[in-house]
Design a protein around this motif. Structure first.
Motif, PDB file in Angstrom:
ATOM      1  N   ARG A 150       0.848  -1.073  -0.094  1.00 52.36           N
ATOM      2  CA  ARG A 150      -0.086   0.167   0.079  1.00 52.36           C
ATOM      3  C   ARG A 150       0.819   1.231  -0.013  1.00 52.36           C
ATOM      4  NH1 ARG A 150      -3.964  -0.714   4.887  1.00 52.36           N
ATOM      5  NH2 ARG A 150      -2.438   0.785   5.498  1.00 52.36           N
ATOM      6  N   GLY A 151       2.169   1.177  -0.024  1.00 52.16           N
ATOM      7  CA  GLY A 151       3.220   2.219  -0.358  1.00 52.16           C
ATOM      8  C   GLY A 151       2.896   3.385   1.108  1.00 52.16           C
ATOM      9  N   PRO A 152       2.944   4.617   0.659  1.00 48.68           N
ATOM     10  CA  PRO A 152       2.986   5.609   1.743  1.00 48.68           C
ATOM     11  C   PRO A 152       1.596   5.452   2.507  1.00 48.68           C
ATOM     12  CG  PRO A 152       3.862   6.658  -0.166  1.00 48.68           C
ATOM     13  CD  PRO A 152       3.318   5.010  -0.701  1.00 48.68           C
ATOM     14  N   ALA A 153       0.544   5.248   2.238  1.00 48.38           N
ATOM     15  CA  ALA A 153      -0.695   5.123   2.870  1.00 48.38           C
ATOM     16  C   ALA A 153      -0.477   4.351   3.883  1.00 48.38           C
ATOM     17  CB  ALA A 153      -1.875   4.473   2.096  1.00 48.38           C
ATOM     18  N   ALA A 154       0.476   3.257   3.981  1.00 49.47           N
ATOM     19  CA  ALA A 154       0.527   2.481   5.001  1.00 49.47           C
ATOM     20  C   ALA A 154       1.501   2.663   6.078  1.00 49.47           C
ATOM     21  CB  ALA A 154       0.749   0.972   4.591  1.00 49.47           C
ATOM     22  N   ALA A 155       2.213   3.984   6.170  1.00 52.32           N
ATOM     23  CA  ALA A 155       3.246   4.492   6.671  1.00 52.32           C
ATOM     24  C   ALA A 155       2.847   4.454   8.267  1.00 52.32           C
ATOM     25  CB  ALA A 155       3.445   5.890   6.287  1.00 52.32           C
TER      26      ALA A 155
ATOM     27  N   ALA B 248       6.901  -7.564  12.228  1.00 49.93           N
ATOM     28  CA  ALA B 248       5.829  -6.404  12.063  1.00 49.93           C
ATOM     29  C   ALA B 248       5.167  -6.773  10.554  1.00 49.93           C
ATOM     30  CB  ALA B 248       6.764  -5.269  11.746  1.00 49.93           C
ATOM     31  N   GLY B 249       5.896  -7.740   9.745  1.00 55.06           N
ATOM     32  CA  GLY B 249       5.126  -7.986   8.298  1.00 55.06           C
ATOM     33  C   GLY B 249       5.374  -6.885   7.473  1.00 55.06           C
ATOM     34  N   VAL B 250       6.555  -6.095   7.496  1.00 47.32           N
ATOM     35  CA  VAL B 250       6.997  -5.190   6.632  1.00 47.32           C
ATOM     36  C   VAL B 250       8.475  -5.461   6.057  1.00 47.32           C
ATOM     37  CG1 VAL B 250       5.563  -3.258   7.863  1.00 47.32           C
ATOM     38  CG2 VAL B 250       7.917  -3.671   8.428  1.00 47.32           C
ATOM     39  N   GLY B 251       8.786  -4.908   4.974  1.00 46.30           N
ATOM     40  CA  GLY B 251      10.048  -4.837   4.485  1.00 46.30           C
ATOM     41  C   GLY B 251      11.194  -4.262   5.523  1.00 46.30           C
ATOM     42  N   GLN B 252      12.509  -4.894   5.194  1.00 47.27           N
ATOM     43  CA  GLN B 252      13.517  -4.037   6.139  1.00 47.27           C
ATOM     44  C   GLN B 252      13.654  -2.685   5.602  1.00 47.27           C
ATOM     45  OE1 GLN B 252      16.642  -7.494   6.911  1.00 47.27           O
ATOM     46  NE2 GLN B 252      17.481  -5.802   7.453  1.00 47.27           N
ATOM     47  N   GLY B 253      13.443  -2.389   4.163  1.00 41.30           N
ATOM     48  CA  GLY B 253      13.578  -1.089   3.873  1.00 41.30           C
ATOM     49  C   GLY B 253      12.652   0.172   4.676  1.00 41.30           C
ATOM     50  N   SER B 254      11.215  -0.596   4.935  1.00 48.81           N
ATOM     51  CA  SER B 254      10.355   0.213   5.652  1.00 48.81           C
ATOM     52  C   SER B 254      11.122   0.445   6.934  1.00 48.81           C
ATOM     53  CB  SER B 254       8.935  -0.577   5.573  1.00 48.81           C
ATOM     54  OG  SER B 254       8.147   0.413   6.437  1.00 48.81           O
ATOM     55  N   LEU B 255      11.618  -0.678   7.598  1.00 40.76           N
ATOM     56  CA  LEU B 255      11.843  -0.333   8.917  1.00 40.76           C
ATOM     57  C   LEU B 255      13.087   0.742   8.896  1.00 40.76           C
ATOM     58  CD1 LEU B 255      12.368  -1.190  11.901  1.00 40.76           C
ATOM     59  CD2 LEU B 255      14.157  -3.066  11.168  1.00 40.76           C
ATOM     60  N   TYR B 256      13.920   0.655   8.111  1.00 43.69           N
ATOM     61  CA  TYR B 256      15.052   1.726   8.019  1.00 43.69           C
ATOM     62  C   TYR B 256      14.545   3.120   7.649  1.00 43.69           C
ATOM     63  CZ  TYR B 256      18.782  -1.811   8.824  1.00 43.69           C
ATOM     64  OH  TYR B 256      19.557  -2.807   9.347  1.00 43.69           O
ATOM     65  N   ARG B 257      13.435   3.112   6.837  1.00 44.39           N
ATOM     66  CA  ARG B 257      12.926   4.336   6.514  1.00 44.39           C
ATOM     67  C   ARG B 257      12.253   4.951   8.011  1.00 44.39           C
ATOM     68  NH1 ARG B 257      11.299   2.101   1.987  1.00 44.39           N
ATOM     69  NH2 ARG B 257       9.329   1.389   2.658  1.00 44.39           N
ATOM     70  N   HIS B 258      11.778   4.327   8.747  1.00 40.68           N
ATOM     71  CA  HIS B 258      11.338   4.603   9.970  1.00 40.68           C
ATOM     72  C   HIS B 258      12.176   4.988  11.019  1.00 40.68           C
ATOM     73  CE1 HIS B 258       6.817   4.810   8.913  1.00 40.68           C
ATOM     74  NE2 HIS B 258       7.144   3.434   8.280  1.00 40.68           N
ATOM     75  N   PHE B 259      13.039   3.846  11.330  1.00 41.72           N
ATOM     76  CA  PHE B 259      14.091   3.790  12.225  1.00 41.72           C
ATOM     77  C   PHE B 259      15.424   3.663  11.730  1.00 41.72           C
ATOM     78  CE2 PHE B 259       9.747   2.913  14.004  1.00 41.72           C
ATOM     79  CZ  PHE B 259       9.712   3.601  14.746  1.00 41.72           C
ATOM     80  N   PRO B 260      16.269   4.349  11.290  1.00 34.59           N
ATOM     81  CA  PRO B 260      17.355   4.051  10.651  1.00 34.59           C
ATOM     82  C   PRO B 260      18.578   3.495  11.757  1.00 34.59           C
ATOM     83  CG  PRO B 260      16.984   6.432  10.293  1.00 34.59           C
ATOM     84  CD  PRO B 260      15.809   5.982  11.069  1.00 34.59           C
TER      85      PRO B 260
END
Length: 190
Positions: free
Chosen positions: A13-18, A49-61
């Motif tokens: 869902r991209g940015p909508a799921a941030a 969390a059921g998300v990709g690692q890229g999403s994790l690093y975007r939120h929490f480097p």
């Protein structure tokens, strides 16, 4: 379509799921760090969390940023406790003990990062909520007049550390003993 950790296909869902992803990451980090400690791999958190690692690093480097986010949730909970009209320092101590029993890794992370501005903001929030409870404790005669916010903050830190450092099976008994000692030290004398 991506596959979640449970093997169920999920549409990206991209940015909508941030916001939802951020919440899932914080919840997963709380669980994973509690189970495996702060050294747990980021990949395990993302997977839980059921998300990709890229999403994790975007939120929490960094892990400290993720630990701070979990601690902010803990402070939110403590502020909620402290806002109750009849809240006491004992209520705060109960909540700190409950958090420390499952968050030993976070106690370590925050203690190691005292110079990080986000950690300093958490400390300021804690001092503020303690101040309100100290004032209330003095007004009701439950707290010695010479006990201040910094004294209670020291008690909270010692209580959290003592409980977090105890073996998991002994944390409840250690918490009871520590609470008893700390309570005696905070009561009015004479």
């Amino acid at each position: 379509m991506a596959e979640s950790s449970e093997g169920v296909s999920r549409r990206n869902r991209g940015p909508a799921a941030a916001a939802e992803n951020r919440r899932a990451l914080i919840d997963a980090a709380r669980e994973i760090f509690s189970e495996q400690g702060l050294a747990a791999p980021f990949s395990a958190i993302a997977r839980r969390a059921g998300v990709g690692q890229g999403s994790l690093y975007r939120h929490f480097p960094t892990k400290i940023e993720l630990a701070v986010a979990v601690f902010e949730d803990n402070i939110d909970d403590l502020e909620h406790v402290a806002r109750a009209a009849d809240a006491t320092l004992d209520d705060l101590f109960d909540s700190v003990v409950a958090q420390a029993k499952v968050s030993a890794a976070f106690v370590d992370a925050v203690a190691a990062a005292r110079d990080v501005p986000a950690v300093q903001r958490i400390g300021a929030r804690m001092i503020s909520l303690i101040g309100a409870l100290v004032d209330r404790g003095r007004a009701t005669g439950a707290l010695a007049d010479d006990i201040g916010r910094d004294d209670v903050m020291l008690v909270v830190a010692m209580l959290a550390r003592t409980v977090a450092d105890a073996p998991a099976g002994e944390r409840e008994a250690v918490a009871r003993r520590a609470r008893s000692v700390f309570s005696l030290g905070l009561m009015p004398r004479g």
